[in-house]
Scaffold this motif. Structure first.
Motif, short mmCIF file in Angstrom:
data_model
loop_
_atom_site.label_atom_id
_atom_site.label_comp_id
_atom_site.label_asym_id
_atom_site.label_seq_id
_atom_site.Cartn_x
_atom_site.Cartn_y
_atom_site.Cartn_z
N GLN A 132 -3.95 2.08 -15.65
CA GLN A 132 -5.22 1.64 -15.93
C GLN A 132 -5.13 0.41 -15.18
O GLN A 132 -6.13 -0.31 -14.57
CB GLN A 132 -5.52 1.57 -17.45
N GLN A 133 -4.29 -0.58 -15.32
CA GLN A 133 -4.07 -1.67 -14.80
C GLN A 133 -4.08 -1.71 -13.46
O GLN A 133 -4.74 -2.69 -12.63
CB GLN A 133 -2.76 -2.40 -14.95
N TYR A 134 -3.77 -0.88 -12.56
CA TYR A 134 -3.99 -0.81 -11.33
C TYR A 134 -5.31 -0.27 -10.69
O TYR A 134 -5.79 -0.45 -9.76
CB TYR A 134 -2.89 0.43 -10.59
N LEU A 135 -5.89 0.36 -11.83
CA LEU A 135 -7.36 0.96 -11.31
C LEU A 135 -8.34 -0.29 -11.54
O LEU A 135 -9.67 -0.04 -11.05
CB LEU A 135 -7.85 2.20 -12.22
N THR A 136 -8.15 -1.37 -12.18
CA THR A 136 -9.13 -2.48 -12.25
C THR A 136 -9.68 -2.89 -11.30
O THR A 136 -8.89 -3.20 -10.34
CB THR A 136 -8.44 -3.35 -13.53
N LEU A 137 -10.73 -3.44 -11.25
CA LEU A 137 -11.33 -4.34 -10.04
C LEU A 137 -10.28 -5.46 -9.60
O LEU A 137 -10.33 -5.81 -8.77
CB LEU A 137 -12.49 -4.59 -10.38
N GLY A 138 -9.77 -6.11 -10.85
CA GLY A 138 -8.93 -7.32 -10.73
C GLY A 138 -7.62 -7.03 -9.86
O GLY A 138 -7.10 -7.82 -9.40
N HIS A 139 -7.09 -5.56 -9.77
CA HIS A 139 -5.98 -5.20 -9.10
C HIS A 139 -5.89 -5.64 -7.65
O HIS A 139 -4.86 -5.96 -7.15
CB HIS A 139 -5.85 -3.88 -9.20
N ALA A 140 -7.13 -5.70 -6.93
CA ALA A 140 -7.15 -6.24 -5.38
C ALA A 140 -6.62 -7.85 -5.49
O ALA A 140 -5.80 -8.12 -4.57
CB ALA A 140 -8.41 -5.95 -4.98
N LYS A 141 -7.09 -8.71 -6.32
CA LYS A 141 -6.47 -9.75 -6.40
C LYS A 141 -5.04 -10.01 -6.61
O LYS A 141 -4.47 -11.14 -5.98
CB LYS A 141 -7.49 -10.63 -7.41
N THR A 142 -4.83 -9.25 -7.45
CA THR A 142 -3.17 -9.33 -7.77
C THR A 142 -2.45 -8.80 -6.54
O THR A 142 -1.45 -9.41 -6.24
CB THR A 142 -2.90 -8.18 -8.71
N LEU A 143 -2.92 -7.94 -5.85
CA LEU A 143 -2.30 -7.50 -4.65
C LEU A 143 -2.22 -8.75 -3.60
O LEU A 143 -1.14 -8.89 -2.96
CB LEU A 143 -2.99 -6.19 -4.04
N LEU A 144 -3.47 -9.34 -3.52
CA LEU A 144 -3.17 -10.42 -2.49
C LEU A 144 -2.52 -11.37 -2.79
O LEU A 144 -2.01 -11.94 -2.07
CB LEU A 144 -4.90 -10.85 -2.47
N HIS A 145 -2.51 -11.71 -4.07
CA HIS A 145 -1.64 -12.84 -4.40
C HIS A 145 0.00 -12.37 -4.50
O HIS A 145 0.95 -13.23 -3.91
CB HIS A 145 -1.71 -13.13 -6.00
N ASP A 146 0.27 -11.09 -4.82
CA ASP A 146 1.56 -10.77 -4.94
C ASP A 146 2.29 -9.82 -3.68
O ASP A 146 3.51 -10.01 -3.47
CB ASP A 146 1.98 -9.96 -6.10
N ARG A 147 1.52 -9.22 -2.85
CA ARG A 147 1.84 -8.30 -1.88
C ARG A 147 0.94 -8.61 -0.68
O ARG A 147 0.80 -7.55 -0.12
CB ARG A 147 1.85 -6.86 -2.28
N PHE A 148 0.67 -9.95 -0.38
CA PHE A 148 0.00 -10.24 0.79
C PHE A 148 0.76 -10.03 1.95
O PHE A 148 1.63 -10.59 2.20
CB PHE A 148 -0.68 -11.47 1.00
N THR A 149 0.40 -9.30 3.08
CA THR A 149 1.15 -9.08 4.33
C THR A 149 0.62 -9.91 5.42
O THR A 149 -0.52 -9.92 5.92
CB THR A 149 1.08 -7.70 4.88
N THR A 150 1.29 -10.86 5.94
CA THR A 150 1.06 -11.75 7.03
C THR A 150 1.29 -11.02 8.15
O THR A 150 2.39 -10.80 8.58
CB THR A 150 1.89 -13.02 6.99
N LEU A 151 0.41 -10.64 9.04
CA LEU A 151 0.59 -10.07 10.45
C LEU A 151 0.77 -11.38 11.45
O LEU A 151 0.11 -11.90 11.53
CB LEU A 151 -0.48 -9.14 10.78
N GLU A 152 1.80 -11.05 12.29
CA GLU A 152 2.21 -12.00 13.11
C GLU A 152 1.21 -12.33 14.28
O GLU A 152 1.10 -11.17 15.02
CB GLU A 152 3.55 -11.79 13.78
#
Length: 276
Positions: free
Chosen positions: A57-77
């Motif tokens: 359920q935590q993954y399906l919340t609207l706030g999950h996208a913000k968590t992904l940006l904070h924890d799993r943001f990919t910097t493309l060179e």
């Protein structure tokens, strides 16, 4: 309907219930509303994503996208060599891709034979299309329906010949969703679109990036709006992972085949990354 598609429909029903609820739903509540025993419901979720329904359920919340940006943001060179061909890896599925020539693009599919079929997928029914050189289209019908999805995809190549051919297409779709073997992609787009789609292929499963980061990576940091348009015109959904592109704010942004499908894809990948 195969097991993967059935599990998706269970997840979609759960998503609707979660969205409508004022707060988190217990395992008993979710199971009862879907007319399943708690044990059966728990087994289905755990088998599909490797985590409990409560955790999912935590993954399906609207706030999950913000968590992904904070924890799993990919910097493309920015300096990456974004050409018109290359190789990439998506999950355990090896992808190779080839772009059409400018002349082919200008002919809008004239001379191309494109085969297609509707098949089950983890995200509901999928429409998969392929030329003799590889998969050129993938869409999802859950939100739009079959007719709209087919009309949308065939309109991209108005001069092509289309043949419904499950015998050829079903194995390609199955390999794509089971992540086994090698899939060839045939990219049919403008040079800018192809650069954007190749940048998307650099984002690992379970991670995300932003539209502005993609613009930076292709050497045109001011082209955020054009990048967003190119992301939205991606004809090979899921395999070219446009669902992994978010707004800087953490908002999901758009998704051509419906935001519920995008949210489920992100949740599915995130849960697998954590379970692994």
């Amino acid at each position: 309907m195969d097991d993967q598609s059935y599990h998706y429909h269970v997840m979609r029903r759960a998503l609707d219930l979660i969205d409508a609820a004022d707060g988190p739903l217990s395992l008993d509540d979710l199971a009862a509303q879907m007319q399943m025993s708690p044990a059966h419901f728990q087994r289905l979720f755990s088998a599909w994503v490797g985590v409990s329904p409560k955790r999912y359920q935590q993954y399906l919340t609207l706030g999950h996208a913000k968590t992904l940006l904070h924890d799993r943001f990919t910097t493309l060179e920015t300096a990456q060599n974004v050409g018109l061909s290359g190789t990439g890896r998506l999950h355990d599925l090896f992808l190779r891709w080839e772009a059409m020539s400018p002349g082919e693009f200008a002919r809008k599919g004239d001379g191309l034979t494109i085969r297609y079929a509707f098949t089950d997928s983890p995200f509901g029914e999928a429409l998969t299309m392929a030329t003799e050189r590889g998969i050129c289209g993938m869409a999802f019908t859950q939100e739009t329906g079959r007719d709209a999805a087919l009309d949308d995809m065939t309109a991209r190549w108005p001069n092509a010949d289309f043949i419904e051919d499950p015998g050829v297409i079903a194995p390609l779709a199955q390999a794509s969703f089971t992540q086994k073997g090698e899939a060839a992609l045939h990219l049919l787009g403008t040079p800018l679109q192809i650069k954007v789609w190749e940048a998307l292929l650099q984002i690992p499963s379970g991670h995300v990036t932003t539209y502005s980061e993609i613009a930076q990576s292709i050497g045109n940091p001011l082209a955020v709006r054009a990048v967003g348009t190119a992301v939205g015109r991606n004809p090979i959904s899921y395999l070219i992972p446009c669902h992994r592109a978010l707004r800087k704010s953490g908002a999901l942004g758009g998704y051509h085949w419906g935001l519920p499908v995008k949210r489920t894809m992100l949740a599915w990948e995130s849960a697998r990354a954590d379970a692994g």
